[in-house]
Design a protein around this motif. Structure first.
Motif, PDB file in Angstrom:
ATOM      1  N   THR A 121      30.756  26.049 127.461  1.00 29.33           N
ATOM      2  CA  THR A 121      30.391  26.673 127.949  1.00 29.33           C
ATOM      3  C   THR A 121      31.046  26.131 129.647  1.00 29.33           C
ATOM      4  O   THR A 121      31.013  26.595 130.962  1.00 29.33           O
ATOM      5  CB  THR A 121      28.850  26.443 128.320  1.00 29.33           C
ATOM      6  OG1 THR A 121      28.294  24.790 128.613  1.00 29.33           O
ATOM      7  CG2 THR A 121      27.893  26.965 127.498  1.00 29.33           C
ATOM      8  N   THR A 122      31.876  25.108 129.348  1.00 27.66           N
ATOM      9  CA  THR A 122      32.553  24.516 130.738  1.00 27.66           C
ATOM     10  C   THR A 122      34.079  25.888 130.895  1.00 27.66           C
ATOM     11  O   THR A 122      34.878  24.766 131.759  1.00 27.66           O
ATOM     12  CB  THR A 122      33.346  23.442 129.593  1.00 27.66           C
ATOM     13  OG1 THR A 122      33.530  23.220 128.893  1.00 27.66           O
ATOM     14  CG2 THR A 122      31.708  22.532 130.032  1.00 27.66           C
ATOM     15  N   ALA A 158      34.299  22.439 120.614  1.00 24.52           N
ATOM     16  CA  ALA A 158      33.192  21.459 121.914  1.00 24.52           C
ATOM     17  C   ALA A 158      34.080  20.453 122.148  1.00 24.52           C
ATOM     18  O   ALA A 158      33.579  19.913 123.202  1.00 24.52           O
ATOM     19  CB  ALA A 158      32.408  20.910 120.316  1.00 24.52           C
ATOM     20  N   SER A 159      35.002  20.316 121.435  1.00 18.63           N
ATOM     21  CA  SER A 159      35.896  18.758 122.039  1.00 18.63           C
ATOM     22  C   SER A 159      36.917  19.649 123.204  1.00 18.63           C
ATOM     23  O   SER A 159      37.054  19.030 124.399  1.00 18.63           O
ATOM     24  CB  SER A 159      37.184  18.718 120.236  1.00 18.63           C
ATOM     25  OG  SER A 159      37.954  19.796 120.651  1.00 18.63           O
ATOM     26  N   GLY A 160      36.420  21.001 123.183  1.00 23.71           N
ATOM     27  CA  GLY A 160      37.536  21.825 124.302  1.00 23.71           C
ATOM     28  C   GLY A 160      39.222  22.098 124.294  1.00 23.71           C
ATOM     29  O   GLY A 160      40.003  22.935 124.548  1.00 23.71           O
ATOM     30  N   GLU A 161      39.060  21.521 122.632  1.00 24.52           N
ATOM     31  CA  GLU A 161      40.447  22.147 122.085  1.00 24.52           C
ATOM     32  C   GLU A 161      40.647  24.011 122.214  1.00 24.52           C
ATOM     33  O   GLU A 161      41.620  24.292 122.185  1.00 24.52           O
ATOM     34  CB  GLU A 161      40.611  21.724 120.532  1.00 24.52           C
ATOM     35  CG  GLU A 161      42.465  22.217 120.134  1.00 24.52           C
ATOM     36  CD  GLU A 161      42.124  21.049 118.436  1.00 24.52           C
ATOM     37  OE1 GLU A 161      43.343  21.236 117.984  1.00 24.52           O
ATOM     38  OE2 GLU A 161      42.182  20.097 118.529  1.00 24.52           O
ATOM     39  N   LEU A 162      39.743  24.027 121.909  1.00 26.66           N
ATOM     40  CA  LEU A 162      39.402  26.003 121.469  1.00 26.66           C
ATOM     41  C   LEU A 162      38.318  25.871 122.609  1.00 26.66           C
ATOM     42  O   LEU A 162      37.882  25.672 123.012  1.00 26.66           O
ATOM     43  CB  LEU A 162      39.130  25.912 120.707  1.00 26.66           C
ATOM     44  CG  LEU A 162      40.118  25.987 118.955  1.00 26.66           C
ATOM     45  CD1 LEU A 162      39.300  26.114 117.474  1.00 26.66           C
ATOM     46  CD2 LEU A 162      40.853  26.956 119.753  1.00 26.66           C
ATOM     47  N   ALA A 163      38.720  27.511 123.224  1.00 22.71           N
ATOM     48  CA  ALA A 163      37.648  27.773 123.922  1.00 22.71           C
ATOM     49  C   ALA A 163      36.342  28.545 123.059  1.00 22.71           C
ATOM     50  O   ALA A 163      35.107  28.844 123.918  1.00 22.71           O
ATOM     51  CB  ALA A 163      38.285  29.447 124.849  1.00 22.71           C
ATOM     52  N   LYS A 188      23.121  17.994 119.856  1.00 18.92           N
ATOM     53  CA  LYS A 188      24.079  16.465 119.846  1.00 18.92           C
ATOM     54  C   LYS A 188      24.101  15.969 121.444  1.00 18.92           C
ATOM     55  O   LYS A 188      25.105  15.482 121.543  1.00 18.92           O
ATOM     56  CB  LYS A 188      24.946  15.730 118.757  1.00 18.92           C
ATOM     57  CG  LYS A 188      24.112  15.848 117.878  1.00 18.92           C
ATOM     58  CD  LYS A 188      24.569  15.618 116.873  1.00 18.92           C
ATOM     59  CE  LYS A 188      24.299  15.106 114.921  1.00 18.92           C
ATOM     60  NZ  LYS A 188      25.397  15.893 114.227  1.00 18.92           N
ATOM     61  N   GLY A 189      24.023  17.573 122.332  1.00 22.44           N
ATOM     62  CA  GLY A 189      24.998  17.398 123.726  1.00 22.44           C
ATOM     63  C   GLY A 189      26.365  17.998 123.638  1.00 22.44           C
ATOM     64  O   GLY A 189      26.753  17.859 125.012  1.00 22.44           O
ATOM     65  N   ALA A 190      26.486  18.595 122.659  1.00 21.58           N
ATOM     66  CA  ALA A 190      27.757  19.740 122.704  1.00 21.58           C
ATOM     67  C   ALA A 190      27.535  20.215 123.904  1.00 21.58           C
ATOM     68  O   ALA A 190      26.980  21.030 123.950  1.00 21.58           O
ATOM     69  CB  ALA A 190      28.303  20.024 121.418  1.00 21.58           C
ATOM     70  N   THR A 191      28.417  20.600 125.383  1.00 16.96           N
ATOM     71  CA  THR A 191      28.466  22.266 125.714  1.00 16.96           C
ATOM     72  C   THR A 191      29.062  22.997 125.153  1.00 16.96           C
ATOM     73  O   THR A 191      30.035  23.831 125.570  1.00 16.96           O
ATOM     74  CB  THR A 191      29.472  21.557 126.598  1.00 16.96           C
ATOM     75  OG1 THR A 191      31.091  21.220 126.292  1.00 16.96           O
ATOM     76  CG2 THR A 191      29.088  20.520 127.605  1.00 16.96           C
ATOM     77  N   LEU A 192      27.660  23.695 124.110  1.00 12.93           N
ATOM     78  CA  LEU A 192      28.285  24.993 123.762  1.00 12.93           C
ATOM     79  C   LEU A 192      27.528  25.817 123.608  1.00 12.93           C
ATOM     80  O   LEU A 192      26.000  25.633 124.384  1.00 12.93           O
ATOM     81  CB  LEU A 192      28.841  24.598 121.829  1.00 12.93           C
ATOM     82  CG  LEU A 192      30.073  23.620 121.302  1.00 12.93           C
ATOM     83  CD1 LEU A 192      29.621  23.611 119.793  1.00 12.93           C
ATOM     84  CD2 LEU A 192      30.963  24.698 121.757  1.00 12.93           C
ATOM     85  N   ALA A 193      27.196  27.233 123.508  1.00  8.06           N
ATOM     86  CA  ALA A 193      26.458  28.530 123.199  1.00  8.06           C
ATOM     87  C   ALA A 193      27.237  29.142 122.330  1.00  8.06           C
ATOM     88  O   ALA A 193      28.063  29.227 122.051  1.00  8.06           O
ATOM     89  CB  ALA A 193      26.391  28.587 124.466  1.00  8.06           C
ATOM     90  N   ILE A 194      26.212  30.106 121.402  1.00  7.49           N
ATOM     91  CA  ILE A 194      26.873  31.471 121.274  1.00  7.49           C
ATOM     92  C   ILE A 194      25.991  32.594 121.176  1.00  7.49           C
ATOM     93  O   ILE A 194      24.413  32.480 121.687  1.00  7.49           O
ATOM     94  CB  ILE A 194      26.156  30.551 119.505  1.00  7.49           C
ATOM     95  CG1 ILE A 194      26.583  31.521 118.137  1.00  7.49           C
ATOM     96  CG2 ILE A 194      24.406  30.468 119.266  1.00  7.49           C
ATOM     97  CD1 ILE A 194      26.291  31.570 116.936  1.00  7.49           C
ATOM     98  N   ALA A 195      26.693  33.292 121.164  1.00 10.29           N
ATOM     99  CA  ALA A 195      26.799  34.795 121.465  1.00 10.29           C
ATOM    100  C   ALA A 195      26.560  36.088 120.599  1.00 10.29           C
ATOM    101  O   ALA A 195      27.989  35.763 119.504  1.00 10.29           O
ATOM    102  CB  ALA A 195      27.802  35.389 123.151  1.00 10.29           C
ATOM    103  N   TYR A 196      25.382  36.657 120.324  1.00  6.56           N
ATOM    104  CA  TYR A 196      25.729  37.773 119.574  1.00  6.56           C
ATOM    105  C   TYR A 196      26.137  39.648 119.635  1.00  6.56           C
ATOM    106  O   TYR A 196      24.995  39.528 120.358  1.00  6.56           O
ATOM    107  CB  TYR A 196      24.261  37.745 118.570  1.00  6.56           C
ATOM    108  CG  TYR A 196      23.628  36.452 118.039  1.00  6.56           C
ATOM    109  CD1 TYR A 196      24.233  36.056 116.695  1.00  6.56           C
ATOM    110  CD2 TYR A 196      22.914  35.508 118.783  1.00  6.56           C
ATOM    111  CE1 TYR A 196      24.264  34.992 115.892  1.00  6.56           C
ATOM    112  CE2 TYR A 196      23.158  33.894 117.870  1.00  6.56           C
ATOM    113  CZ  TYR A 196      23.649  34.136 116.678  1.00  6.56           C
ATOM    114  OH  TYR A 196      23.464  32.600 115.672  1.00  6.56           O
ATOM    115  N   PRO A 197      26.853  39.965 119.846  1.00  7.05           N
ATOM    116  CA  PRO A 197      28.053  40.680 120.038  1.00  7.05           C
ATOM    117  C   PRO A 197      26.673  42.095 119.074  1.00  7.05           C
ATOM    118  O   PRO A 197      25.687  41.660 117.699  1.00  7.05           O
ATOM    119  CB  PRO A 197      28.875  41.284 119.689  1.00  7.05           C
ATOM    120  CG  PRO A 197      29.378  39.580 119.383  1.00  7.05           C
ATOM    121  CD  PRO A 197      28.354  38.827 118.993  1.00  7.05           C
TER     122      PRO A 197
END
Length: 346
Positions: free
Chosen positions: A153-154, A224-229, A244-253
């Motif tokens: 998400t960043t 999560a580490s930012g190595e990938l978008a 656990k605090g990761a700046t992640l989200a999941i989207a469902y097409p």
């Protein structure tokens, strides 16, 4: 020898008791075979599963609470490792597990074809949504796993709404799919996407710099580490990272990647009543609520999925899921993987 009146009476009583005992035994046998469920079952029960530790331990606690006479144990490992273990045990003469529960649907069709599963129609099967065809009561889905576009998400501020969004600049050179040769879940997902969009989908995302990653967990870690978008990610793995605090989200097409997780009884079971009771239990509202609380879709409509997961509704997910012939997919596994890699490694 002449039979006296008293001996005749005794004989009649013994015959009557024997008949009652036989009728009772037959009645119990019929109840178990028809999915009526055996009350007060006991014995040792061993479950082989690829589910995460927290999920299977929660389910074990509830099952044993409801069935205190059953001594349940489980082995949690990757589906590939479990199938290798089963193969080795078959060679040695007996499969040690009573139950197998993973997310690798093709494995269940293979086990059915190999004749190592017991046909059983569980109590409560009419209460679930079952997207699998051809199972013939040899296995039944106990949960509905989903995969979507997992993103950092960043780096990606607007949630993707379509698979075509992976061709945008936010994902250029920064999107990955786990190696389908290493991950059964990734293999099924790749097969589903090809079924819906053909190989042109992979050619398009490859042209935008998409790559093949390692395991299903690794591509999410790299996101999560930012190595990938972003990456093609499994629901519960993603939610564990978010918790656990990761700046992640999941989207469902709209075209949902839905992978059922079947549960089945292995033919070498020494505890058939306990095994059947476990399969019955897995379809109950109590068990399905535990599954939903662990971040994946249940198979029952009457179970509430925690809103924090933002999962699609069960009915919508099943209705919009990409359909595939699992038997054909299984027979074409190597060719499908080779075709995918030829595109993605250019």
């Amino acid at each position: 020898m002449k039979m006296t009146k008293s001996t005749a009476v005794v004989s009649a009583i013994l015959i009557t008791l024997a008949a009652i005992s036989l009728m009772s035994a037959c009645s119990k046998k019929a109840e178990v075979a028809s999915g009526g469920g055996a009350q007060g079952v006991s014995g040792k029960l061993i479950v082989y599963t690829s589910m995460k530790e927290s999920l299977i331990s929660d389910l074990k606690a509830e099952f044993v609470k409801q069935n205190p006479g059953v001594d349940m144990d489980y082995q949690s490992a990757g589906a590939g490792s479990l199938m290798a273990k089963i193969a080795a045990e078959r060679e040695s003469g007996r499969i040690m597990a009573d139950i197998i529960w993973t997310s690798e649907v093709p494995d269940f069709f293979k086990m059915k074809a190999d004749g190592i599963l017991i046909q059983y129609k569980p109590k409560g099967i009419d209460q679930i949504l079952n997207p699998l065809e051809g199972a013939e009561d040899y296995f039944v889905p106990a949960r509905l796993g989903t995969l979507g576009i997992v993103y950092n998400t960043t780096q990606v501020t607007k949630a993707p709404t379509s698979w075509r969004d992976l061709l945008g600049s936010e994902f250029k050179g920064a999107f990955s799919i786990a190696d389908p040769a290493l991950s059964g879940t990734s293999f099924v997902s790749v097969a589903l996407l090809k079924e819906k969009f053909s190989d042109s989908f992979f050619r398009d995302i490859r042209a935008n710099g998409a790559t093949i990653g390692k395991g299903s967990g690794q591509v999410i870690d790299d996101t999560a580490s930012g190595e990938l978008a972003g990456c093609l990610g499994v629901d519960y793995i993603t939610f564990d990272k978010i918790d656990k605090g990761a700046t992640l989200a999941i989207a469902y097409p709209p075209e949902v990647l839905l992978i059922p997780s079947p549960v089945a009884i292995l033919k070498d079971t020494q505890s058939i009543a306990a095994a059947q009771q476990f399969v019955d239990f897995m379809l109950t509202k109590e068990a399905q609520q535990i599954i939903a609380n662990n971040g994946t879709l249940p198979t029952r409509r009457d179970v509430t999925v925690p809103s924090k997961y933002n999962l699609p509704k069960v009915d919508d997910a099943v209705a919009n899921s990409i359909k595939i012939d699992y038997i054909s997919m299984m027979s074409e596994r190597e060719d499908r993987i080779a075709s995918f890699k030829a595109i993605m490694q250019k």
